[in-house]
Design a protein around this motif. Structure first.
Motif, PDB file in Angstrom:
ATOM      1  N   THR A  33      36.512 -20.216 -38.975  1.00 27.70           N
ATOM      2  CA  THR A  33      35.979 -20.131 -37.750  1.00 27.70           C
ATOM      3  C   THR A  33      35.043 -21.459 -37.252  1.00 27.70           C
ATOM      4  OG1 THR A  33      34.135 -18.831 -38.054  1.00 27.70           O
ATOM      5  CG2 THR A  33      36.188 -17.798 -37.606  1.00 27.70           C
ATOM      6  N   GLY A  34      34.679 -22.323 -38.165  1.00 31.25           N
ATOM      7  CA  GLY A  34      33.704 -23.110 -37.904  1.00 31.25           C
ATOM      8  C   GLY A  34      32.346 -22.938 -37.335  1.00 31.25           C
ATOM      9  N   ARG A  35      31.949 -21.396 -38.018  1.00 35.02           N
ATOM     10  CA  ARG A  35      30.715 -20.730 -37.259  1.00 35.02           C
ATOM     11  C   ARG A  35      29.699 -20.609 -38.488  1.00 35.02           C
ATOM     12  NH1 ARG A  35      30.717 -18.813 -32.159  1.00 35.02           N
ATOM     13  NH2 ARG A  35      32.831 -18.984 -31.108  1.00 35.02           N
ATOM     14  N   VAL A  36      28.421 -20.985 -38.147  1.00 36.33           N
ATOM     15  CA  VAL A  36      27.464 -20.437 -39.059  1.00 36.33           C
ATOM     16  C   VAL A  36      27.126 -18.795 -38.848  1.00 36.33           C
ATOM     17  CG1 VAL A  36      25.022 -20.567 -40.028  1.00 36.33           C
ATOM     18  CG2 VAL A  36      26.561 -22.685 -39.287  1.00 36.33           C
ATOM     19  N   HIS A  37      27.235 -17.897 -39.883  1.00 38.53           N
ATOM     20  CA  HIS A  37      26.715 -16.717 -39.355  1.00 38.53           C
ATOM     21  C   HIS A  37      25.442 -16.296 -40.115  1.00 38.53           C
ATOM     22  CE1 HIS A  37      30.958 -15.141 -37.979  1.00 38.53           C
ATOM     23  NE2 HIS A  37      31.279 -16.240 -38.670  1.00 38.53           N
ATOM     24  N   VAL A  38      24.659 -15.610 -39.437  1.00 37.77           N
ATOM     25  CA  VAL A  38      23.189 -15.257 -39.663  1.00 37.77           C
ATOM     26  C   VAL A  38      23.060 -13.846 -39.629  1.00 37.77           C
ATOM     27  CG1 VAL A  38      20.858 -15.905 -39.224  1.00 37.77           C
ATOM     28  CG2 VAL A  38      22.555 -17.620 -38.898  1.00 37.77           C
ATOM     29  N   ASP A  39      22.612 -13.347 -40.841  1.00 36.84           N
ATOM     30  CA  ASP A  39      22.140 -11.881 -40.807  1.00 36.84           C
ATOM     31  C   ASP A  39      20.561 -12.061 -40.826  1.00 36.84           C
ATOM     32  OD1 ASP A  39      24.770 -10.971 -41.281  1.00 36.84           O
ATOM     33  OD2 ASP A  39      24.643 -11.237 -43.388  1.00 36.84           O
ATOM     34  N   ARG A  51      29.357 -27.022 -35.188  1.00 34.21           N
ATOM     35  CA  ARG A  51      29.436 -28.439 -34.881  1.00 34.21           C
ATOM     36  C   ARG A  51      28.720 -28.729 -33.537  1.00 34.21           C
ATOM     37  NH1 ARG A  51      33.551 -28.206 -38.611  1.00 34.21           N
ATOM     38  NH2 ARG A  51      33.111 -29.423 -40.355  1.00 34.21           N
ATOM     39  N   GLN A  52      28.216 -27.728 -32.839  1.00 33.59           N
ATOM     40  CA  GLN A  52      27.569 -27.843 -31.515  1.00 33.59           C
ATOM     41  C   GLN A  52      26.096 -28.103 -31.815  1.00 33.59           C
ATOM     42  OE1 GLN A  52      28.512 -25.124 -28.526  1.00 33.59           O
ATOM     43  NE2 GLN A  52      30.561 -25.379 -28.708  1.00 33.59           N
ATOM     44  N   ALA A  53      25.615 -28.067 -33.000  1.00 33.00           N
ATOM     45  CA  ALA A  53      24.013 -27.946 -33.044  1.00 33.00           C
ATOM     46  C   ALA A  53      23.791 -29.627 -33.464  1.00 33.00           C
ATOM     47  CB  ALA A  53      23.718 -27.027 -34.328  1.00 33.00           C
ATOM     48  N   GLN A  54      22.714 -29.777 -33.164  1.00 30.20           N
ATOM     49  CA  GLN A  54      22.181 -31.183 -33.470  1.00 30.20           C
ATOM     50  C   GLN A  54      22.083 -31.424 -34.953  1.00 30.20           C
ATOM     51  OE1 GLN A  54      18.045 -31.669 -31.815  1.00 30.20           O
ATOM     52  NE2 GLN A  54      18.453 -34.099 -32.031  1.00 30.20           N
ATOM     53  N   ILE A  69      17.971 -20.872 -46.030  1.00 28.91           N
ATOM     54  CA  ILE A  69      17.062 -20.085 -45.226  1.00 28.91           C
ATOM     55  C   ILE A  69      15.634 -20.893 -45.533  1.00 28.91           C
ATOM     56  CG2 ILE A  69      15.993 -18.131 -44.507  1.00 28.91           C
ATOM     57  CD1 ILE A  69      18.722 -16.740 -45.259  1.00 28.91           C
ATOM     58  N   LEU A  70      15.020 -21.268 -44.466  1.00 32.98           N
ATOM     59  CA  LEU A  70      13.695 -21.924 -44.570  1.00 32.98           C
ATOM     60  C   LEU A  70      12.688 -20.767 -44.754  1.00 32.98           C
ATOM     61  CD1 LEU A  70      13.530 -25.010 -42.306  1.00 32.98           C
ATOM     62  CD2 LEU A  70      13.549 -24.807 -44.550  1.00 32.98           C
ATOM     63  N   GLY A  71      11.718 -21.052 -45.509  1.00 32.99           N
ATOM     64  CA  GLY A  71      10.513 -20.121 -45.779  1.00 32.99           C
ATOM     65  C   GLY A  71      10.619 -18.622 -45.418  1.00 32.99           C
ATOM     66  N   LEU A  72      10.292 -18.050 -44.445  1.00 34.14           N
ATOM     67  CA  LEU A  72      10.109 -16.521 -44.042  1.00 34.14           C
ATOM     68  C   LEU A  72      11.263 -16.146 -43.247  1.00 34.14           C
ATOM     69  CD1 LEU A  72       6.306 -15.929 -43.632  1.00 34.14           C
ATOM     70  CD2 LEU A  72       7.659 -15.452 -45.642  1.00 34.14           C
ATOM     71  N   GLY A  73      12.111 -17.219 -43.329  1.00 32.10           N
ATOM     72  CA  GLY A  73      13.481 -16.710 -42.400  1.00 32.10           C
ATOM     73  C   GLY A  73      13.463 -17.409 -40.873  1.00 32.10           C
ATOM     74  N   LEU A  74      12.571 -17.906 -40.697  1.00 34.73           N
ATOM     75  CA  LEU A  74      12.541 -18.510 -39.295  1.00 34.73           C
ATOM     76  C   LEU A  74      13.323 -19.708 -38.882  1.00 34.73           C
ATOM     77  CD1 LEU A  74       8.697 -17.909 -38.580  1.00 34.73           C
ATOM     78  CD2 LEU A  74      10.562 -16.579 -37.637  1.00 34.73           C
ATOM     79  N   GLY A  75      13.814 -20.290 -39.901  1.00 34.81           N
ATOM     80  CA  GLY A  75      14.615 -21.464 -39.673  1.00 34.81           C
ATOM     81  C   GLY A  75      15.639 -21.733 -40.708  1.00 34.81           C
ATOM     82  N   LEU A  76      16.894 -22.310 -40.301  1.00 35.17           N
ATOM     83  CA  LEU A  76      17.827 -22.908 -41.329  1.00 35.17           C
ATOM     84  C   LEU A  76      18.065 -24.380 -41.668  1.00 35.17           C
ATOM     85  CD1 LEU A  76      20.976 -21.104 -39.279  1.00 35.17           C
ATOM     86  CD2 LEU A  76      19.400 -20.184 -41.261  1.00 35.17           C
ATOM     87  N   HIS A  77      18.160 -24.615 -42.856  1.00 35.78           N
ATOM     88  CA  HIS A  77      17.866 -26.041 -43.487  1.00 35.78           C
ATOM     89  C   HIS A  77      19.352 -26.258 -43.866  1.00 35.78           C
ATOM     90  CE1 HIS A  77      16.257 -29.435 -45.027  1.00 35.78           C
ATOM     91  NE2 HIS A  77      16.310 -28.911 -46.253  1.00 35.78           N
ATOM     92  N   TRP A  78      19.564 -27.554 -43.982  1.00 40.85           N
ATOM     93  CA  TRP A  78      20.758 -28.139 -44.525  1.00 40.85           C
ATOM     94  C   TRP A  78      20.184 -29.611 -45.407  1.00 40.85           C
ATOM     95  CZ3 TRP A  78      21.468 -25.563 -40.206  1.00 40.85           C
ATOM     96  CH2 TRP A  78      22.609 -24.809 -40.357  1.00 40.85           C
ATOM     97  N   GLU A  79      19.852 -29.549 -46.499  1.00 42.90           N
ATOM     98  CA  GLU A  79      19.020 -30.410 -47.561  1.00 42.90           C
ATOM     99  C   GLU A  79      19.905 -31.958 -47.213  1.00 42.90           C
ATOM    100  OE1 GLU A  79      16.140 -32.124 -49.530  1.00 42.90           O
ATOM    101  OE2 GLU A  79      16.021 -29.941 -48.938  1.00 42.90           O
ATOM    102  N   ARG A  80      21.146 -31.786 -47.488  1.00 37.38           N
ATOM    103  CA  ARG A  80      21.930 -33.050 -47.644  1.00 37.38           C
ATOM    104  C   ARG A  80      21.947 -33.857 -46.327  1.00 37.38           C
ATOM    105  NH1 ARG A  80      27.601 -33.323 -50.086  1.00 37.38           N
ATOM    106  NH2 ARG A  80      26.714 -34.199 -52.135  1.00 37.38           N
ATOM    107  N   LEU A  81      21.893 -33.011 -45.181  1.00 36.57           N
ATOM    108  CA  LEU A  81      22.204 -33.561 -43.654  1.00 36.57           C
ATOM    109  C   LEU A  81      20.717 -33.808 -43.341  1.00 36.57           C
ATOM    110  CD1 LEU A  81      24.729 -31.169 -42.690  1.00 36.57           C
ATOM    111  CD2 LEU A  81      25.299 -33.585 -43.513  1.00 36.57           C
ATOM    112  N   LEU A  90      17.975 -20.778 -31.894  1.00 32.20           N
ATOM    113  CA  LEU A  90      19.625 -20.446 -31.932  1.00 32.20           C
ATOM    114  C   LEU A  90      19.869 -19.417 -31.275  1.00 32.20           C
ATOM    115  CD1 LEU A  90      20.380 -21.647 -35.641  1.00 32.20           C
ATOM    116  CD2 LEU A  90      21.180 -22.733 -33.345  1.00 32.20           C
ATOM    117  N   LEU A  91      18.933 -18.218 -31.365  1.00 31.13           N
ATOM    118  CA  LEU A  91      19.298 -16.943 -30.759  1.00 31.13           C
ATOM    119  C   LEU A  91      19.184 -17.047 -29.147  1.00 31.13           C
ATOM    120  CD1 LEU A  91      17.550 -14.509 -32.853  1.00 31.13           C
ATOM    121  CD2 LEU A  91      19.823 -14.459 -32.174  1.00 31.13           C
ATOM    122  N   ALA A  92      18.164 -17.989 -28.858  1.00 30.48           N
ATOM    123  CA  ALA A  92      18.408 -18.443 -27.242  1.00 30.48           C
ATOM    124  C   ALA A  92      19.172 -19.261 -26.688  1.00 30.48           C
ATOM    125  CB  ALA A  92      16.490 -18.930 -27.016  1.00 30.48           C
TER     126      ALA A  92
END
Length: 140
Positions: A33-39, A51-54, A69-81, A90-92
């Protein structure tokens, strides 16, 4: 206010924030689907078009799959990028910084088409193009 009192109040705000703000429990990229799913920790989940995200527009599927997942879950991280996105943002519906979101909106607005816009373009084309500004008229 004493330093101890300020510290206690800050800790209280932090604990309330952890109880009430949405936080990521798990995240994964779906190549199909090209989507990131977050629980989320509250049992809800959401997905967004990766691919719509900066910073993710030109990322490969393999790179997108490396979401953490960053720290306590308040962020998502892509190390290589070297990309970090805020879960509450993202929720907003915020897929990047204000400047990035403004550019995305402007690009979509300029691409808008309608029957009225097409008819006006044809009329202007028949007259030799876009009307020239009147001489001596200045923008305020």
């Amino acid at each position: 206010m004493s330093d101890d009192l300020a510290m206690m109040e800050a800790e209280g705000r932090g604990k309330r924030s952890l109880r009430t703000e949405p936080r990521a429990r798990a995240a994964r990229y779906d190549r199909r689907t090209g989507r990131v799913h977050v629980d989320l920790t509250n049992g809800c989940s959401f997905a967004f078009p990766a691919r719509q995200a900066q910073g993710l527009k030109r990322a490969s599927d393999a790179e997108l799959a490396q979401v953490e997942i960053l720290g306590l879950g308040l962020g998502l991280h892509w190390e290589r990028l070297d990309v970090d996105l805020s879960v509450p943002g993202l929720l907003a519906g915020l897929f990047g910084t204000k400047a990035y979101m403004d550019r995305q909106r402007a690009a979509r607005a300029g691409a808008a088409t309608s029957a009225a816009k097409a008819a006006a373009a044809r009329r202007n084309g028949a007259k030799g193009g876009r009307p020239r500004k009147a001489a001596g008229v200045r923008k305020a």
